[in-house]
Design an enzyme around this catalytic site. Structure first.
Site, PDB file in Angstrom:
ATOM      1  N   PRO A  92      51.257  34.282  46.446  1.00  0.00           N
ATOM      2  CA  PRO A  92      52.101  33.380  47.098  1.00  0.00           C
ATOM      3  C   PRO A  92      51.863  32.275  46.984  1.00  0.00           C
ATOM      4  O   PRO A  92      52.129  31.519  46.652  1.00  0.00           O
ATOM      5  CB  PRO A  92      52.726  33.588  47.506  1.00  0.00           C
ATOM      6  CG  PRO A  92      53.135  34.962  48.396  1.00  0.00           C
ATOM      7  CD  PRO A  92      51.371  35.353  47.997  1.00  0.00           C
ATOM      8  N   GLU A 119      49.330  40.585  55.182  1.00  0.00           N
ATOM      9  CA  GLU A 119      49.600  39.438  55.671  1.00  0.00           C
ATOM     10  C   GLU A 119      48.535  38.684  54.480  1.00  0.00           C
ATOM     11  O   GLU A 119      48.360  37.467  54.453  1.00  0.00           O
ATOM     12  CB  GLU A 119      50.481  38.556  56.597  1.00  0.00           C
ATOM     13  CG  GLU A 119      50.853  39.898  56.748  1.00  0.00           C
ATOM     14  CD  GLU A 119      52.033  39.984  56.655  1.00  0.00           C
ATOM     15  OE1 GLU A 119      52.622  38.737  56.153  1.00  0.00           O
ATOM     16  OE2 GLU A 119      53.095  40.394  56.149  1.00  0.00           O
ATOM     17  N   ARG A 161      45.459  40.253  25.477  1.00  0.00           N
ATOM     18  CA  ARG A 161      46.418  40.125  24.623  1.00  0.00           C
ATOM     19  C   ARG A 161      45.367  38.573  23.571  1.00  0.00           C
ATOM     20  O   ARG A 161      46.018  38.559  22.457  1.00  0.00           O
ATOM     21  CB  ARG A 161      47.859  39.423  24.856  1.00  0.00           C
ATOM     22  CG  ARG A 161      48.112  38.312  25.555  1.00  0.00           C
ATOM     23  CD  ARG A 161      49.791  38.773  25.453  1.00  0.00           C
ATOM     24  NE  ARG A 161      50.539  37.973  23.950  1.00  0.00           N
ATOM     25  CZ  ARG A 161      50.359  36.627  24.238  1.00  0.00           C
ATOM     26  NH1 ARG A 161      50.372  35.853  24.529  1.00  0.00           N
ATOM     27  NH2 ARG A 161      51.448  36.578  22.656  1.00  0.00           N
ATOM     28  N   ASP A 176      52.912  30.640  21.048  1.00  0.00           N
ATOM     29  CA  ASP A 176      53.640  30.979  21.639  1.00  0.00           C
ATOM     30  C   ASP A 176      54.176  29.946  22.780  1.00  0.00           C
ATOM     31  O   ASP A 176      53.370  28.583  22.205  1.00  0.00           O
ATOM     32  CB  ASP A 176      52.287  31.807  22.676  1.00  0.00           C
ATOM     33  CG  ASP A 176      51.636  32.855  22.453  1.00  0.00           C
ATOM     34  OD1 ASP A 176      52.314  33.249  21.849  1.00  0.00           O
ATOM     35  OD2 ASP A 176      50.823  32.819  23.362  1.00  0.00           O
TER      36      ASP A 176
END
Ligand code: J9N
Length: 273
Positions: A92, A119, A161, A176
């Protein structure tokens, strides 16, 4: 392209055998190797984590299993003819994983993923491999997962993809929503297919009008409507040249106006609930 994933949950990567990624593997366009981190532990309990120096909550993943597992995966790759690896570490705290980054990674011959639990991984591991290869610490969004494995699946699908020959021509990706360099990078509007009536609901008349100009304009207006509602930041970041006269008309109806620099902003009271 070669992919290596080092994880304490190899079964979590089983979806890489399914759908688009699974087919790319079966066709030999993707060469995937999943490694169990616990094979690189040497104690009775196969310990991969320990308490953090400096104190605090949670556990930190240990240096030695990661170092030995990554060395082994890299040695195997080089021995079998791969080159130019990059290390991808979901966290994150990483840089946002965007379509642009997916394109960049799709141009590399070899991705090595290091999904962490707990963590995170002892920083020295990242610093060590950063002296040998590019390291991408990436975040797939502003929320906290229990581990990086789901993020590996996300990044792999977004990258796979884009590989030559993986998507059929029918599902080509120049349209897209987040294709880099697209005119205004708007979200896609709604789509419809048969039957023409369902539970009393019809198709917008314009889509069966056969009038290609009107259809394109309607789609653009719906894209503007959806983008304004769900991602106003995408409209604010566009410069004036991204919008034609009809776009401006639609934006005005939605409560947006140009500032002197040409960028669009919306009066706070015009926000649709
Ligand atoms: N974007 C993002 C990544 C993650 C984690 S938690 C443990 C590893 C990666 N959470 N959210």
């Amino acid at each position: 392209m070669r992919l290596d994933v080092v994880t304490i949950f190899p079964e979590y990567l089983d979806p890489l055998n399914v759908s688009l990624v699974g087919k790319a593997r079966a066709r030999g366009q993707l060469n995937v190797h999943v490694h169990d981190l616990r094979e690189w532990t040497y104690d009775r309990h196969n310990t991969v984590d320990d308490t953090p120096y400096g104190g605090g909550p949670g556990m930190v993943m240990k240096t030695e299993p990661w170092g030995d597992a990554l060395d082994s995966a890299l040695a195997d790759g080089y021995e079998t003819g791969s080159h130019g690896p990059v290390l991808v570490v979901p966290t994150p705290s990483g840089r946002p994983f965007t379509q642009e980054l997916a394109v960049e990674l799709s141009e590399r011959p070899w991705l090595v993923f290091a999904p962490a639990r707990y963590e995170g991984i002892d920083r020295r591991v990242i610093d060590e491999y950063a002296t040998r290869m590019p390291v991408y610490e990436v975040s797939i969004g502003d929320y906290v997962l229990a581990g990086g494995e789901a993020a590996v699946l996300v990044v792999t699908e977004a990258v796979a993809r884009l590989l030559p020959g993986v998507l059929g021509n029918a599902e080509s990706h120049r349209d897209d929503s987040f294709a880099p360099g697209a005119m205004a990078n708007l979200l896609e509007g709604p789509v419809y297919t048969k039957p023409p009536q369902w539970r009393g609901r019809e198709i917008p008349d314009v889509l069966v009008s056969g009038h290609h100009g009107k259809i394109a304009r309607w789609r653009r207006d719906e894209a503007l409507r959806r983008t304004a509602a769900n991602r106003p930041d995408l409209i604010e970041r566009c410069d004036a040249s991204a919008f034609d006269k009809k776009d401006r008309e639609m934006l005005s109806i939605l409560g947006w106006q140009p500032d002197p620099g040409g960028r669009f902003w919306r009066r706070p009271e015009a926000v649709e609930e």
